[in-house]
Design a protein around this motif. Structure first.
Motif, PDB file in Angstrom:
ATOM      1  N   LEU A  33      85.928 145.914 -34.212  1.00 30.01           N
ATOM      2  CA  LEU A  33      84.182 145.949 -34.481  1.00 30.01           C
ATOM      3  C   LEU A  33      83.352 147.006 -35.437  1.00 30.01           C
ATOM      4  O   LEU A  33      82.901 146.489 -35.944  1.00 30.01           O
ATOM      5  CB  LEU A  33      83.482 146.574 -32.906  1.00 30.01           C
ATOM      6  CG  LEU A  33      83.734 145.394 -31.621  1.00 30.01           C
ATOM      7  CD1 LEU A  33      83.750 145.694 -30.141  1.00 30.01           C
ATOM      8  CD2 LEU A  33      83.132 144.607 -32.107  1.00 30.01           C
ATOM      9  N   GLU A  34      84.106 147.833 -35.954  1.00 29.08           N
ATOM     10  CA  GLU A  34      83.470 149.349 -36.683  1.00 29.08           C
ATOM     11  C   GLU A  34      83.494 148.439 -38.497  1.00 29.08           C
ATOM     12  O   GLU A  34      83.103 148.085 -39.119  1.00 29.08           O
ATOM     13  CB  GLU A  34      84.504 150.571 -36.843  1.00 29.08           C
ATOM     14  CG  GLU A  34      83.630 151.325 -36.253  1.00 29.08           C
ATOM     15  CD  GLU A  34      85.600 152.195 -36.014  1.00 29.08           C
ATOM     16  OE1 GLU A  34      86.089 152.239 -37.187  1.00 29.08           O
ATOM     17  OE2 GLU A  34      84.967 153.021 -34.730  1.00 29.08           O
ATOM     18  N   SER A  89      87.863 148.944 -30.402  1.00 29.16           N
ATOM     19  CA  SER A  89      86.774 149.589 -31.446  1.00 29.16           C
ATOM     20  C   SER A  89      86.782 149.270 -33.129  1.00 29.16           C
ATOM     21  O   SER A  89      86.046 148.930 -33.986  1.00 29.16           O
ATOM     22  CB  SER A  89      87.163 150.413 -30.925  1.00 29.16           C
ATOM     23  OG  SER A  89      86.853 150.722 -29.666  1.00 29.16           O
ATOM     24  N   GLN A  90      88.548 149.058 -33.892  1.00 30.32           N
ATOM     25  CA  GLN A  90      88.603 149.622 -35.069  1.00 30.32           C
ATOM     26  C   GLN A  90      87.832 148.369 -35.628  1.00 30.32           C
ATOM     27  O   GLN A  90      87.220 148.284 -36.396  1.00 30.32           O
ATOM     28  CB  GLN A  90      90.187 149.788 -35.505  1.00 30.32           C
ATOM     29  CG  GLN A  90      90.040 151.543 -35.463  1.00 30.32           C
ATOM     30  CD  GLN A  90      92.035 151.315 -35.212  1.00 30.32           C
ATOM     31  OE1 GLN A  90      92.682 150.490 -35.978  1.00 30.32           O
ATOM     32  NE2 GLN A  90      92.271 152.810 -34.662  1.00 30.32           N
ATOM     33  N   SER A 127      94.357 151.559 -23.172  1.00 29.77           N
ATOM     34  CA  SER A 127      93.564 152.543 -24.575  1.00 29.77           C
ATOM     35  C   SER A 127      94.150 152.214 -26.111  1.00 29.77           C
ATOM     36  O   SER A 127      92.869 152.002 -26.316  1.00 29.77           O
ATOM     37  CB  SER A 127      93.900 153.724 -23.806  1.00 29.77           C
ATOM     38  OG  SER A 127      94.002 154.458 -23.019  1.00 29.77           O
ATOM     39  N   LEU A 154      91.800 149.396 -26.381  1.00 30.34           N
ATOM     40  CA  LEU A 154      90.157 149.224 -26.933  1.00 30.34           C
ATOM     41  C   LEU A 154      90.136 150.305 -28.236  1.00 30.34           C
ATOM     42  O   LEU A 154      89.406 149.073 -28.915  1.00 30.34           O
ATOM     43  CB  LEU A 154      90.229 150.861 -25.908  1.00 30.34           C
ATOM     44  CG  LEU A 154      89.446 150.287 -24.565  1.00 30.34           C
ATOM     45  CD1 LEU A 154      88.944 150.926 -23.823  1.00 30.34           C
ATOM     46  CD2 LEU A 154      88.069 149.267 -24.706  1.00 30.34           C
ATOM     47  N   GLU A 155      91.537 150.566 -28.596  1.00 34.83           N
ATOM     48  CA  GLU A 155      91.290 151.325 -29.666  1.00 34.83           C
ATOM     49  C   GLU A 155      91.351 150.194 -31.176  1.00 34.83           C
ATOM     50  O   GLU A 155      90.436 150.010 -32.247  1.00 34.83           O
ATOM     51  CB  GLU A 155      92.445 151.947 -30.185  1.00 34.83           C
ATOM     52  CG  GLU A 155      92.863 153.443 -31.792  1.00 34.83           C
ATOM     53  CD  GLU A 155      93.431 154.298 -31.312  1.00 34.83           C
ATOM     54  OE1 GLU A 155      93.825 154.908 -32.051  1.00 34.83           O
ATOM     55  OE2 GLU A 155      94.053 154.616 -30.860  1.00 34.83           O
ATOM     56  N   MET A 167      85.668 148.621 -20.065  1.00 35.98           N
ATOM     57  CA  MET A 167      85.059 148.563 -21.150  1.00 35.98           C
ATOM     58  C   MET A 167      86.147 147.359 -21.577  1.00 35.98           C
ATOM     59  O   MET A 167      84.977 147.025 -23.269  1.00 35.98           O
ATOM     60  CB  MET A 167      85.778 149.830 -21.548  1.00 35.98           C
ATOM     61  CG  MET A 167      84.976 150.813 -22.672  1.00 35.98           C
ATOM     62  SD  MET A 167      85.299 151.835 -23.147  1.00 35.98           S
ATOM     63  CE  MET A 167      84.717 152.689 -21.656  1.00 35.98           C
ATOM     64  N   LYS A 224      80.084 154.605 -16.750  1.00 38.91           N
ATOM     65  CA  LYS A 224      80.894 154.228 -17.958  1.00 38.91           C
ATOM     66  C   LYS A 224      80.792 152.341 -16.409  1.00 38.91           C
ATOM     67  O   LYS A 224      80.938 151.679 -17.630  1.00 38.91           O
ATOM     68  CB  LYS A 224      82.554 155.206 -18.005  1.00 38.91           C
ATOM     69  CG  LYS A 224      81.917 155.511 -18.626  1.00 38.91           C
ATOM     70  CD  LYS A 224      83.110 156.654 -19.139  1.00 38.91           C
ATOM     71  CE  LYS A 224      83.434 157.448 -20.616  1.00 38.91           C
ATOM     72  NZ  LYS A 224      84.568 158.547 -20.334  1.00 38.91           N
ATOM     73  N   MET A 256      83.663 144.822 -24.325  1.00 41.34           N
ATOM     74  CA  MET A 256      83.897 145.000 -25.281  1.00 41.34           C
ATOM     75  C   MET A 256      84.430 143.151 -26.272  1.00 41.34           C
ATOM     76  O   MET A 256      83.644 142.508 -26.943  1.00 41.34           O
ATOM     77  CB  MET A 256      84.932 145.483 -26.145  1.00 41.34           C
ATOM     78  CG  MET A 256      84.301 146.587 -26.449  1.00 41.34           C
ATOM     79  SD  MET A 256      85.671 147.941 -26.656  1.00 41.34           S
ATOM     80  CE  MET A 256      85.957 148.233 -28.165  1.00 41.34           C
ATOM     81  N   SER A 294      79.492 148.780 -18.633  1.00 42.67           N
ATOM     82  CA  SER A 294      80.082 147.800 -18.691  1.00 42.67           C
ATOM     83  C   SER A 294      79.961 146.892 -18.084  1.00 42.67           C
ATOM     84  O   SER A 294      79.904 145.077 -19.239  1.00 42.67           O
ATOM     85  CB  SER A 294      82.100 148.800 -18.775  1.00 42.67           C
ATOM     86  OG  SER A 294      82.360 149.601 -19.722  1.00 42.67           O
TER      87      SER A 294
END
Length: 285
Positions: free
Chosen positions: A41-42, A38-39, A31, A34-35, A76, A112, A80, A116
């Motif tokens: 990729l943003e 994700s940041q 988790s 992933l966080e 997931m 999900k 990524m 993925s």
């Protein structure tokens, strides 16, 4: 920010390795990863995890192959990181494809996981180097099963169509696959006409199939649920402002006209007028 992202990633994976038997820590670690990703990729930063990390993630998949929650997070993560070419190569080296296919077979109901895994398959298939065609060929029936299971789920359909497109470009479909896959892609268009990415990906996959086989072309015009010509004409009218969708439809029509039987079906449908309209609407494209 990139060095810090790498450091945090390494710290988390190190803790996960130390406590590989703890399911809770694996879930919490995934988790957090992933966080972080994700940041990244943003911020348009791709964190390319090294081979040791990708190998560890795959080991975790194998150790906890029955836990749906953890597998969902792990898949997931794999999707990524596979956006990085380096990571995609690392995933090939550690032999991820059989594991992905096994997960898909066991958790076909989980949207999900399907989303993925299809994303990872797409990344691996479009890569130009170290492609194991035998393994990729074994992905075709599983990807088709995902599409069949989630026909009405636009997000999963987008990913599955994209994976099938990449697999067809790599020459992974056989003559036995052409007709059934064409019929399946037509069903996708019927079920998701309003979703531009689904329409685009399905048309690109269909174009690839028609380029390969007259069997696909014949199925395209004689499908028992209705001709594909009507479907793409309707799709154009729904998405006539979307240059990418229209481009994929044009690519499909380019492959259609190489077959006389298809051309004969196109003429009474006034497809020539539609092409003229597209040409006038997009003069610079």
């Amino acid at each position: 920010a990139l060095p810090y992202l790498q450091i945090f990633t390494e710290l988390i994976t190190s803790a996960m390795k130390t406590h590989v038997g703890s399911l809770k820590l694996q879930v919490d670690g995934c988790s957090l990863l992933l966080e972080i990703l994700s940041q990244a990729l943003e911020q348009d930063v791709v964190v390319a995890l090294d081979e040791n990390v990708t190998s560890f993630l795959l080991d975790t998949v194998r150790k906890h192959s029955e836990n749906e929650e953890l597998l969902s997070l792990l898949c997931m993560l794999l999707m990524m990181i596979s956006a990085s070419e380096v990571a995609a190569e690392n995933l090939k080296k550690v032999g991820v494809i059989p594991d992905l296919l096994s997960i898909l077979r066991n958790f076909l109901h989980n949207e999900k996981i399907c989303l993925s895994c299809c994303g990872v398959l797409w990344s691996l298939a479009v890569s130009e180097s170290n492609v194991d065609h035998a393994l990729l060929k074994s992905a075709v029936p599983v990807t088709s099963a995902v599409l069949q299971e989630h026909l009405q789920n636009g997000t999963v359909s987008e990913a599955a169509c994209s994976a099938l497109w990449a697999l067809s470009i790599q020459g992974c479909l056989t003559e036995n696959d052409y007709e059934t896959t064409t019929g399946l892609l037509l069903d996708v268009l019927r079920m998701n006409p309003e979703r531009p990415v689904v329409v685009k990906n399905a048309c690109l996959a269909l174009a690839s199939l028609l380029r390969l086989s007259e069997l696909s072309a014949l199925r395209f015009i004689t499908d028992s649920k209705g001709s594909g010509i009507n479907l793409i004409r309707d799709a154009y009218h729904l998405h006539l402002e979307d240059v990418e969708v229209v481009g994929s439809i044009c690519l499909l029509m380019k492959e259609m006209v190489q077959y006389d039987d298809v051309v004969l079906d196109m003429l009474p449908q006034k497809m020539e007028e539609l092409l003229s309209e597209i040409k006038s609407r997009f003069p610079s494209s």
